[in-house]
Design a protein around this motif. Structure first.
Motif, PDB file in Angstrom:
ATOM      1  N   LYS A 137       4.867   6.975   7.287  1.00 44.70           N
ATOM      2  CA  LYS A 137       3.984   6.874   8.451  1.00 44.70           C
ATOM      3  C   LYS A 137       4.677   7.427   9.689  1.00 44.70           C
ATOM      4  CE  LYS A 137       1.722   2.597   6.875  1.00 44.70           C
ATOM      5  NZ  LYS A 137       1.241   1.266   7.301  1.00 44.70           N
ATOM      6  N   GLY A 180      -4.232   5.523  10.634  1.00 39.53           N
ATOM      7  CA  GLY A 180      -4.243   6.298   9.401  1.00 39.53           C
ATOM      8  C   GLY A 180      -3.839   7.757   9.566  1.00 39.53           C
ATOM      9  N   GLU A 185       7.092   2.505   4.223  1.00 39.40           N
ATOM     10  CA  GLU A 185       6.859   1.131   3.774  1.00 39.40           C
ATOM     11  C   GLU A 185       6.478   1.148   2.313  1.00 39.40           C
ATOM     12  OE1 GLU A 185       3.548  -0.173   6.145  1.00 39.40           O
ATOM     13  OE2 GLU A 185       4.850  -0.825   7.783  1.00 39.40           O
ATOM     14  N   LYS A 186       6.668   0.024   1.656  1.00 44.41           N
ATOM     15  CA  LYS A 186       6.105  -0.132   0.325  1.00 44.41           C
ATOM     16  C   LYS A 186       4.594   0.050   0.441  1.00 44.41           C
ATOM     17  CE  LYS A 186       6.055  -2.735  -3.878  1.00 44.41           C
ATOM     18  NZ  LYS A 186       6.429  -1.517  -4.651  1.00 44.41           N
ATOM     19  N   LEU A 213       0.966  -0.733  -0.451  1.00 42.76           N
ATOM     20  CA  LEU A 213       0.144  -1.783  -1.056  1.00 42.76           C
ATOM     21  C   LEU A 213      -1.089  -1.097  -1.644  1.00 42.76           C
ATOM     22  CD1 LEU A 213       0.453  -4.351   1.872  1.00 42.76           C
ATOM     23  CD2 LEU A 213       1.816  -4.257  -0.216  1.00 42.76           C
ATOM     24  N   GLN A 256     -14.497   0.607   4.786  1.00 42.09           N
ATOM     25  CA  GLN A 256     -14.265   1.772   5.621  1.00 42.09           C
ATOM     26  C   GLN A 256     -14.229   3.029   4.770  1.00 42.09           C
ATOM     27  OE1 GLN A 256     -11.079   3.731   5.692  1.00 42.09           O
ATOM     28  NE2 GLN A 256     -10.706   2.757   3.708  1.00 42.09           N
ATOM     29  N   GLU A 288      -0.481  -3.047  12.364  1.00 47.82           N
ATOM     30  CA  GLU A 288      -0.546  -2.548  13.741  1.00 47.82           C
ATOM     31  C   GLU A 288      -1.109  -3.623  14.644  1.00 47.82           C
ATOM     32  OE1 GLU A 288      -2.873   1.104  13.967  1.00 47.82           O
ATOM     33  OE2 GLU A 288      -1.774   1.946  12.290  1.00 47.82           O
TER      34      GLU A 288
END
Ligand code: MV4
Length: 447
Positions: free
Chosen positions: A158, A165, A200-201, A203, A232, A287
């Motif tokens: 990220k 996103g 990050e891992k 998910l 979404q 966030e």
């Protein structure tokens, strides 16, 4: 209290803020582009000022135009709504430097939460669970590979300056990680002028659950429960509900208390939202949004609180005046976002509204600035209305939502109403059994 508030936004949210101000006896100033001369937010404001041509960067995003409008109209305060300048720390700073009150958080907190690494570090220190990851910016590929193998793949890269996103890259294994990092860095540099990335891992099947909080300038903080925003497509929410079908009362109180306590520790003021991914019974911070959100009405419907009025009161220096135990939750609320777009292809459908009839009756709220004869301009976001329905429980809410969608007439343009109607008879949706990927599978068209 303020005498006059300038609303630096358009559409339904400009009306929403006007309504709160009017109830508080505060006069309102609308600003508008030349494309919005006949817009409802202009017609219903006490005063209006044209701030530029249609392109948002020359009007709704123009800091000098908005500050000039505030000076000309002698406004006391500016509410930024959502989008546009709402999470621009330098705008908030300039508003205050020019002698107006920014109806929102302190600029330092907008900056902090805009920097995703700093935000994650700050909330982690304040007791919020975060996703295991690089714990800071990636600067060495070999170190990144070591850390990632410790966490386990897949990992999601990220951008520090990203959010919502934008600029994310998935690495399914160690051989994909170097390229994912390099591509994310390159794209982040191009998009934000800041190539810093973290990972990050990943998910795989979480729900998106966010906690609404209100904090005043005296250290009083309450949470207003959660919203489930998992439905979404391409990071555009379609439908939100409160409470989440996935949480029980105990879990809700626990995560709400953690969120409120963290916000208190950070010294945050105003309305704010902590976003979590929720998977296998665990919450992971992603966030914090330092603005009023599109979906705030569902929280208003289940708490009876006016979040915009609270933001205005807090900005004027008033204390909350109530505690967590005074916040009572009642029933279930769902918001359907109605966009001017084709329900199957999601292509925008601007144009002239023909016949218009909004649903009403018990438990039904429509937040919109459209009217019969209104021309939906092509220059802005395609959301033209929010249908918000409240019921004593989720079942009653769904029944009421079905009949409200059937009542809703918006002729002349394509809208997402038929998509919402289709959703209402889907077993998974009716059962509350969905994650963040469910809608994209449901509508197909995946890329
Ligand atoms: C994630 C994730 C899975 N694992 N982080 C997307 C928007 C940005 N706010 C964070 N996002 C995600 N972060 C980890 N570690 C999946 C997403 C994600 C997502 C999150 C919330 C709502 C919709 C989403 C759609 C795709 C991906």
């Amino acid at each position: 209290m303020f005498e006059k508030v300038l609303i630096a936004n358009r559409g339904e949210i400009a009306l929403r803020i006007q309504r709160a101000c009017r109830e508080m006896g505060i006069r309102t100033v609308a600003v508008h582009s030349t494309a919005d001369e006949t817009a409802m937010h202009v017609r219903l404001a006490d005063e209006s000022i044209c701030i530029g041509p249609p392109a948002a960067k020359d009007s709704y995003l123009s800091v000098p135009a908005i500050l000039t409008a505030a000076a000309i109209s002698n406004a006391d305060a500016i509410h930024p709504g959502y989008g546009f300048l709402s999470e621009n720390a330098s705008f908030a700073t300039m508003v205050e430097e020019h002698g107006f009150t920014f109806i929102g958080p302190k600029p330092e907190h907008i900056s902090l939460m805009g920097d995703k690494i700093a935000a994650k570090q700050a909330v982690k220190e304040a007791g919020i669970p975060v996703v295991p990851g690089s714990d800071g910016a990636v600067d060495d590929i070999d170190v990144a590979l070591k850390v990632a193998s410790g966490i386990g793949y897949p990992v999601l890269v990220k951008a520090t300056a990203g959010g919502g996103g934008r600029g994310m890259k998935l690495a399914n294994s160690a051989d994909e990680l170097p390229d994912a990092i390099k591509m994310a860095q390159k794209e982040a540099e191009a998009a934000f002028g800041n190539g810093e990335v973290y990972f990050e891992k990943y998910l795989t099947k979480p729900r998106h659950i966010e906690i609404q909080i209100l904090a005043d300038g005296f250290g009083n903080v309450v949470h207003l429960g959660e919203r489930d925003c998992s439905l979404q497509r391409r990071h555009q929410k379609l439908l939100e509900e409160a409470p989440s079908p996935a949480l029980n009362e105990d879990t809700r109180q626990k995560i709400g208390a953690i969120a409120a306590e963290a916000v208190k520790k950070i010294g945050y003021r105003s309305a704010g939202t902590i976003e979590f991914l929720y998977e296998d019974g665990e919450f992971y911070f992603i966030e914090m949004n330092t603005r009023l959100q599109v979906e705030h009405p569902i929280t208003e419907m289940i708490t009876g609180l006016d979040i915009v009025r609270e933001m205005v009161r807090i900005a004027a220096g008033a204390p909350l005046g109530y505690e967590q135990d005074d916040v009572r939750f009642s029933g279930h609320a769902i918001e359907c976002r109605i966009n001017a777009e084709h329900p199957g292809t999601f292509m925008p459908s601007p144009g002239t509204i023909g016949d218009y009839h909004a649903p009403g009756g018990l438990g039904v709220r429509v937040d919109s600035a459209i009217y019969s004869g209104y021309v939906v301009p092509p220059h802005y976001d395609s959301m033209i209305a929010k249908l918000i329905v409240h019921g004593a429980n989720r079942n009653e809410c769904l029944m009421r939502l079905r009949r409200s969608l059937a009542e809703y007439v918006i002729d002349g343009i394509e809208t997402s109403i038929p998509l919402h109607q289709k959703l209402m008879s889907e077993v998974d949706f009716v059962n509350g059994d969905y994650d963040i990927h469910w809608l994209e599978k449901f509508v197909g068209l995946d890329d």
